[in-house]
Write a protein that holds these residues in place. Structure first.
Motif, PDB file in Angstrom:
ATOM      1  N   GLN A  80       0.829  -1.203   0.000  1.00 12.10           N
ATOM      2  CA  GLN A  80       0.000   0.000   0.000  1.00 12.10           C
ATOM      3  C   GLN A  80       0.865   1.255   0.000  1.00 12.10           C
ATOM      4  O   GLN A  80       0.572   2.222  -0.693  1.00 12.10           O
ATOM      5  CB  GLN A  80      -0.921   0.018   1.212  1.00 12.10           C
ATOM      6  CG  GLN A  80      -2.067  -0.948   1.160  1.00 12.10           C
ATOM      7  CD  GLN A  80      -2.926  -0.855   2.418  1.00 12.10           C
ATOM      8  OE1 GLN A  80      -2.557  -0.187   3.382  1.00 12.10           O
ATOM      9  NE2 GLN A  80      -4.060  -1.535   2.393  1.00 12.10           N
ATOM     10  N   MET A  81       1.940   1.228   0.778  1.00 15.99           N
ATOM     11  CA  MET A  81       2.829   2.384   0.841  1.00 15.99           C
ATOM     12  C   MET A  81       3.491   2.634  -0.506  1.00 15.99           C
ATOM     13  O   MET A  81       3.583   3.777  -0.960  1.00 15.99           O
ATOM     14  CB  MET A  81       3.883   2.173   1.922  1.00 15.99           C
ATOM     15  CG  MET A  81       4.699   3.374   2.210  1.00 15.99           C
ATOM     16  SD  MET A  81       5.655   3.086   3.696  1.00 15.99           S
ATOM     17  CE  MET A  81       7.024   4.151   3.386  1.00 15.99           C
ATOM     18  N   ILE A  82       3.933   1.582  -1.164  1.00 18.37           N
ATOM     19  CA  ILE A  82       4.547   1.721  -2.489  1.00 18.37           C
ATOM     20  C   ILE A  82       3.521   2.224  -3.490  1.00 18.37           C
ATOM     21  O   ILE A  82       3.813   3.091  -4.319  1.00 18.37           O
ATOM     22  CB  ILE A  82       5.177   0.391  -2.942  1.00 18.37           C
ATOM     23  CG1 ILE A  82       6.407   0.081  -2.079  1.00 18.37           C
ATOM     24  CG2 ILE A  82       5.549   0.427  -4.413  1.00 18.37           C
ATOM     25  CD1 ILE A  82       6.986  -1.293  -2.290  1.00 18.37           C
ATOM     26  N   ALA A  83       2.280   1.718  -3.406  1.00 16.58           N
ATOM     27  CA  ALA A  83       1.222   2.170  -4.316  1.00 16.58           C
ATOM     28  C   ALA A  83       0.927   3.652  -4.103  1.00 16.58           C
ATOM     29  O   ALA A  83       0.763   4.401  -5.073  1.00 16.58           O
ATOM     30  CB  ALA A  83      -0.040   1.342  -4.101  1.00 16.58           C
ATOM     31  N   GLN A  84       0.887   4.101  -2.846  1.00 14.26           N
ATOM     32  CA  GLN A  84       0.622   5.514  -2.578  1.00 14.26           C
ATOM     33  C   GLN A  84       1.775   6.390  -3.062  1.00 14.26           C
ATOM     34  O   GLN A  84       1.560   7.463  -3.619  1.00 14.26           O
ATOM     35  CB  GLN A  84       0.373   5.733  -1.092  1.00 14.26           C
ATOM     36  CG  GLN A  84      -0.958   5.190  -0.629  1.00 14.26           C
ATOM     37  CD  GLN A  84      -1.185   5.393   0.859  1.00 14.26           C
ATOM     38  OE1 GLN A  84      -0.369   5.985   1.549  1.00 14.26           O
ATOM     39  NE2 GLN A  84      -2.311   4.900   1.340  1.00 14.26           N
ATOM     40  N   THR A  85       3.004   5.928  -2.871  1.00 15.58           N
ATOM     41  CA  THR A  85       4.168   6.676  -3.343  1.00 15.58           C
ATOM     42  C   THR A  85       4.157   6.763  -4.868  1.00 15.58           C
ATOM     43  O   THR A  85       4.475   7.810  -5.443  1.00 15.58           O
ATOM     44  CB  THR A  85       5.465   6.023  -2.841  1.00 15.58           C
ATOM     45  OG1 THR A  85       5.395   5.872  -1.422  1.00 15.58           O
ATOM     46  CG2 THR A  85       6.675   6.846  -3.193  1.00 15.58           C
ATOM     47  N   THR A  86       3.777   5.687  -5.519  1.00 20.09           N
ATOM     48  CA  THR A  86       3.686   5.679  -6.980  1.00 20.09           C
ATOM     49  C   THR A  86       2.609   6.647  -7.463  1.00 20.09           C
ATOM     50  O   THR A  86       2.812   7.387  -8.421  1.00 20.09           O
ATOM     51  CB  THR A  86       3.384   4.256  -7.485  1.00 20.09           C
ATOM     52  OG1 THR A  86       4.419   3.377  -7.017  1.00 20.09           O
ATOM     53  CG2 THR A  86       3.316   4.206  -8.988  1.00 20.09           C
ATOM     54  N   GLN A  87       1.475   6.664  -6.767  1.00 19.13           N
ATOM     55  CA  GLN A  87       0.412   7.604  -7.127  1.00 19.13           C
ATOM     56  C   GLN A  87       0.884   9.039  -6.959  1.00 19.13           C
ATOM     57  O   GLN A  87       0.569   9.904  -7.784  1.00 19.13           O
ATOM     58  CB  GLN A  87      -0.829   7.353  -6.270  1.00 19.13           C
ATOM     59  CG  GLN A  87      -1.572   6.088  -6.636  1.00 19.13           C
ATOM     60  CD  GLN A  87      -2.708   5.799  -5.659  1.00 19.13           C
ATOM     61  OE1 GLN A  87      -2.814   6.413  -4.610  1.00 19.13           O
ATOM     62  NE2 GLN A  87      -3.546   4.845  -6.025  1.00 19.13           N
ATOM     63  N   LEU A  88       1.660   9.304  -5.921  1.00 17.63           N
ATOM     64  CA  LEU A  88       2.199  10.637  -5.706  1.00 17.63           C
ATOM     65  C   LEU A  88       3.119  11.031  -6.857  1.00 17.63           C
ATOM     66  O   LEU A  88       3.027  12.143  -7.393  1.00 17.63           O
ATOM     67  CB  LEU A  88       2.947  10.687  -4.377  1.00 17.63           C
ATOM     68  CG  LEU A  88       3.725  11.960  -4.078  1.00 17.63           C
ATOM     69  CD1 LEU A  88       2.781  13.141  -3.943  1.00 17.63           C
ATOM     70  CD2 LEU A  88       4.553  11.790  -2.813  1.00 17.63           C
ATOM     71  N   ALA A  89       3.997  10.123  -7.255  1.00 14.40           N
ATOM     72  CA  ALA A  89       4.920  10.412  -8.361  1.00 14.40           C
ATOM     73  C   ALA A  89       4.164  10.636  -9.668  1.00 14.40           C
ATOM     74  O   ALA A  89       4.493  11.544 -10.442  1.00 14.40           O
ATOM     75  CB  ALA A  89       5.918   9.262  -8.511  1.00 14.40           C
ATOM     76  N   MET A  90       3.123   9.827  -9.900  1.00 11.95           N
ATOM     77  CA  MET A  90       2.326   9.998 -11.117  1.00 11.95           C
ATOM     78  C   MET A  90       1.605  11.345 -11.107  1.00 11.95           C
ATOM     79  O   MET A  90       1.544  12.034 -12.129  1.00 11.95           O
ATOM     80  CB  MET A  90       1.320   8.857 -11.249  1.00 11.95           C
ATOM     81  CG  MET A  90       1.949   7.531 -11.652  1.00 11.95           C
ATOM     82  SD  MET A  90       0.785   6.153 -11.660  1.00 11.95           S
ATOM     83  CE  MET A  90      -0.518   6.743 -12.695  1.00 11.95           C
ATOM     84  N   MET A  91       1.083  11.738  -9.954  1.00 15.35           N
ATOM     85  CA  MET A  91       0.399  13.020  -9.844  1.00 15.35           C
ATOM     86  C   MET A  91       1.351  14.173 -10.126  1.00 15.35           C
ATOM     87  O   MET A  91       1.009  15.126 -10.835  1.00 15.35           O
ATOM     88  CB  MET A  91      -0.215  13.151  -8.451  1.00 15.35           C
ATOM     89  CG  MET A  91      -1.152  14.327  -8.263  1.00 15.35           C
ATOM     90  SD  MET A  91      -0.444  15.863  -7.639  1.00 15.35           S
ATOM     91  CE  MET A  91       0.538  15.382  -6.291  1.00 15.35           C
ATOM     92  N   GLU A  92       2.568  14.090  -9.612  1.00 15.64           N
ATOM     93  CA  GLU A  92       3.563  15.134  -9.878  1.00 15.64           C
ATOM     94  C   GLU A  92       3.893  15.220 -11.358  1.00 15.64           C
ATOM     95  O   GLU A  92       3.980  16.315 -11.920  1.00 15.64           O
ATOM     96  CB  GLU A  92       4.838  14.868  -9.079  1.00 15.64           C
ATOM     97  CG  GLU A  92       4.731  15.245  -7.630  1.00 15.64           C
ATOM     98  CD  GLU A  92       6.063  15.129  -6.921  1.00 15.64           C
ATOM     99  OE1 GLU A  92       6.890  16.042  -7.083  1.00 15.64           O
ATOM    100  OE2 GLU A  92       6.262  14.126  -6.216  1.00 15.64           O
ATOM    101  N   LYS A  93       4.072  14.074 -12.011  1.00 19.66           N
ATOM    102  CA  LYS A  93       4.386  14.070 -13.444  1.00 19.66           C
ATOM    103  C   LYS A  93       3.234  14.638 -14.263  1.00 19.66           C
ATOM    104  O   LYS A  93       3.443  15.384 -15.212  1.00 19.66           O
ATOM    105  CB  LYS A  93       4.738  12.653 -13.921  1.00 19.66           C
ATOM    106  CG  LYS A  93       6.016  12.113 -13.352  1.00 19.66           C
ATOM    107  CD  LYS A  93       7.197  12.950 -13.754  1.00 19.66           C
ATOM    108  CE  LYS A  93       8.476  12.391 -13.165  1.00 19.66           C
ATOM    109  NZ  LYS A  93       9.615  13.265 -13.396  1.00 19.66           N
TER     110      LYS A  93
END
Length: 149
Positions: free
Chosen positions: A58-71
């Motif tokens: 879940q933590m990795i998924a949330q971090t990935t979502q954060l990175a995608m949102m920034e991009k």
């Protein structure tokens, strides 16, 4: 007489609470950015139950979502910059051409575009003594080449 230990005010006399003469105001953000997501993630980690910590997936998924949102945010700003540049280039290419435009009264007029101003968010083309926003121009006529003798 009771004294409030936080504000120092007595309960007998009304006064301004705390050290502020006026209550501080907080302006809420109207959009979520990477800082908001990071604060949420850190808060979630701080307040998790130690007996059942957050799943690493879940933590990795949330971090990935954060990175995608920034991009996506970066791509959006790049697209806006590209659109602004395209508008500037299109306006510059109108100089020397006859353009058709819609005036303030809604009538269609035409004239020779002599210059362009980039002061506002939409380029403004000068036609005669009129300042015409680029989005009011409805047509362009290529200049006729000078006859050769």
């Amino acid at each position: 007489m009771a004294v409030d230990p936080v504000t120092g005010a007595s309960s007998d006399t009304p006064s301004v609470s705390g050290i502020y003469t006026t209550q501080p105001t907080r302006v809420p953000k109207q959009s979520l950015d990477s800082e908001a997501f990071m604060n949420l993630l850190v808060t979630q980690l701080r307040n998790q139950d130690p007996s059942s910590p957050m799943d690493t997936n879940q933590m990795i998924a949330q971090t990935t979502q954060l990175a995608m949102m920034e991009k996506l945010t970066n791509m959006d700003s790049t697209n806006q910059e590209n659109f602004a540049l395209q508008m500037r280039m299109a306006a510059a290419n109108l100089v020397g051409h006859t353009v058709n435009y819609i005036d303030k009264d809604g009538a269609t007029k035409s004239g020779l575009a002599s210059s362009v101003s980039y002061e506002g968010s939409v380029p403004v083309v000068t036609v005669g003594d009129q300042k015409i926003p680029l989005d009011s121009i409805s047509g362009v006529v290529s200049p006729t080449p000078a006859p050769t003798v």
